[in-house]
Design an enzyme around this catalytic site. Structure first.
Site, PDB file in Angstrom:
ATOM      1  N   ARG A  89      -1.580  -5.083  33.475  1.00 34.36           N
ATOM      2  CA  ARG A  89      -2.587  -4.066  33.641  1.00 34.36           C
ATOM      3  C   ARG A  89      -2.642  -3.657  35.098  1.00 34.36           C
ATOM      4  O   ARG A  89      -2.536  -4.632  35.801  1.00 34.36           O
ATOM      5  CB  ARG A  89      -3.882  -4.179  33.157  1.00 34.36           C
ATOM      6  N   ASN A 105      -0.590 -11.845  43.145  1.00 32.90           N
ATOM      7  CA  ASN A 105       0.199 -11.468  42.018  1.00 32.90           C
ATOM      8  C   ASN A 105       1.513 -12.170  41.645  1.00 32.90           C
ATOM      9  O   ASN A 105       2.010 -12.217  43.051  1.00 32.90           O
ATOM     10  CB  ASN A 105       0.310 -10.072  41.706  1.00 32.90           C
ATOM     11  N   THR A 106       2.019 -12.538  41.007  1.00 37.36           N
ATOM     12  CA  THR A 106       3.491 -12.691  40.765  1.00 37.36           C
ATOM     13  C   THR A 106       4.092 -11.869  40.022  1.00 37.36           C
ATOM     14  O   THR A 106       3.756 -11.275  38.845  1.00 37.36           O
ATOM     15  CB  THR A 106       3.414 -14.210  40.201  1.00 37.36           C
ATOM     16  N   HIS A 107       5.375 -11.533  40.591  1.00 34.21           N
ATOM     17  CA  HIS A 107       6.152 -10.490  39.919  1.00 34.21           C
ATOM     18  C   HIS A 107       7.681 -11.032  39.877  1.00 34.21           C
ATOM     19  O   HIS A 107       8.132 -11.700  40.706  1.00 34.21           O
ATOM     20  CB  HIS A 107       6.202  -9.512  40.934  1.00 34.21           C
ATOM     21  N   ASP A 143       2.508  -3.693  43.587  1.00 33.07           N
ATOM     22  CA  ASP A 143       3.678  -4.388  43.874  1.00 33.07           C
ATOM     23  C   ASP A 143       3.816  -4.174  45.298  1.00 33.07           C
ATOM     24  O   ASP A 143       4.955  -4.217  45.641  1.00 33.07           O
ATOM     25  CB  ASP A 143       5.050  -4.166  42.704  1.00 33.07           C
TER      26      ASP A 143
HETATM   27  C1  GRF Z   1       6.211 -13.361  34.694  1.00 35.97           C
HETATM   28  O1  GRF Z   1       7.534 -13.176  34.807  1.00 35.97           O
HETATM   29  C2  GRF Z   1       5.290 -12.298  35.472  1.00 35.97           C
HETATM   30  O2  GRF Z   1       5.904 -12.128  36.765  1.00 35.97           O
HETATM   31  C3  GRF Z   1       5.509 -11.056  34.679  1.00 35.97           C
HETATM   32  O3  GRF Z   1       5.456 -11.346  33.208  1.00 35.97           O
HETATM   33  C4  GRF Z   1       5.878 -12.927  33.079  1.00 35.97           C
HETATM   34  C5  GRF Z   1       4.685 -13.583  32.764  1.00 35.97           C
HETATM   35  O4  GRF Z   1       5.130 -14.741  32.002  1.00 35.97           O
HETATM   36  N1  GRF Z   1       4.636  -9.931  35.061  1.00 35.97           N
HETATM   37  P1  GRF Z   1       3.908 -15.798  31.498  1.00 35.97           P
HETATM   38  O5  GRF Z   1       3.093 -14.993  30.517  1.00 35.97           O
HETATM   39  O6  GRF Z   1       3.238 -16.513  32.575  1.00 35.97           O
HETATM   40  O7  GRF Z   1       4.750 -16.658  30.515  1.00 35.97           O
END
Ligand code: GRF
Length: 197
Positions: A89, A105-107, A143
């Protein structure tokens, strides 16, 4: 370093954090894991004995009120950092302003390439030979915040989206844990009220 982690999906990035803290590889306390819906990530948190909460968008009349409810819930844990680990979200500018420079955040792409919800699909469609993952600070634009860490991941000729995404996630989990380890060191070495190792 006290964290609140938000998830929406399978929660493997969350699991990597839980495993790292159990192994003593990173000095963080996950105060709570929140989500916008019931998901496997919440089950992983419960299995680890971590407090969980759900703030479903469908229970609020509009996004503004959902943002405020989520914001209050997160703030109630007084986190040093809020980690979006597969949280699907978009939060509003007011939410971001309550935790300035403290949301991570991780992307699954090498930002600024391929922002948005379909980063892996977009990278494949473009035909890049290398993609990756990015850990960054969250700002009001999606992002777009300062980059904390990145890892490159090769794209194979015949990659399907799911296969490539799994390869990225494998690198992304290590990237996220290492970025949090560095941040926790920075936080504990500058805040006299936080415990040190
Ligand atoms: C990750 O690749 C994140 O960057 C993206 O969705 C994925 C989430 O994976 N937005 P998980 O739920 O941590 O397994």
């Amino acid at each position: 370093m006290r964290l609140v982690v938000l998830v929406s999906g399978s929660g493997t990035n969350l699991q990597a954090m839980i495993d790292a803290l159990h192994q003593g590889d990173v000095e963080v306390d996950i105060a709570a894991v929140g989500a916008d819906l019931e998901c496997a990530g919440l089950d992983r948190a419960r299995a680890a004995g971590i407090d969980t909460f759900v703030v479903p968008l469908s229970e609020y009349p509009d996004r503004e009120q959902w943002n405020r409810a989520l914001q209050r819930r997160v703030a109630s844990y007084h986190p040093d950092r809020v980690v979006f680990a597969g949280f699907m979200r978009i939060v509003d500018a007011e939410f971001v302003s309550v935790f300035p420079g403290r949301i991570i955040n991780t992307h699954p792409s090498l930002l600024p390439s391929f922002p948005g919800a379909h980063a892996v699909r977009d990278a494949l469609a473009y035909g890049v030979k290398v993609t990756g993952a990015t850990v960054h600070e969250v700002v009001a634009d999606v992002d777009a915040g300062p980059i904390l860490a990145q890892v490159a991941v090769p794209v194979a000729e015949d990659d399907a989206e799911a296969v490539l995404h799994e390869r990225i996630k494998s690198a992304e989990r290590t990237l996220l844990v290492n970025a949090l380890a560095k941040l926790s060191w920075d936080v504990t070495s500058t805040d006299p009220d936080l415990p040190r190792s």
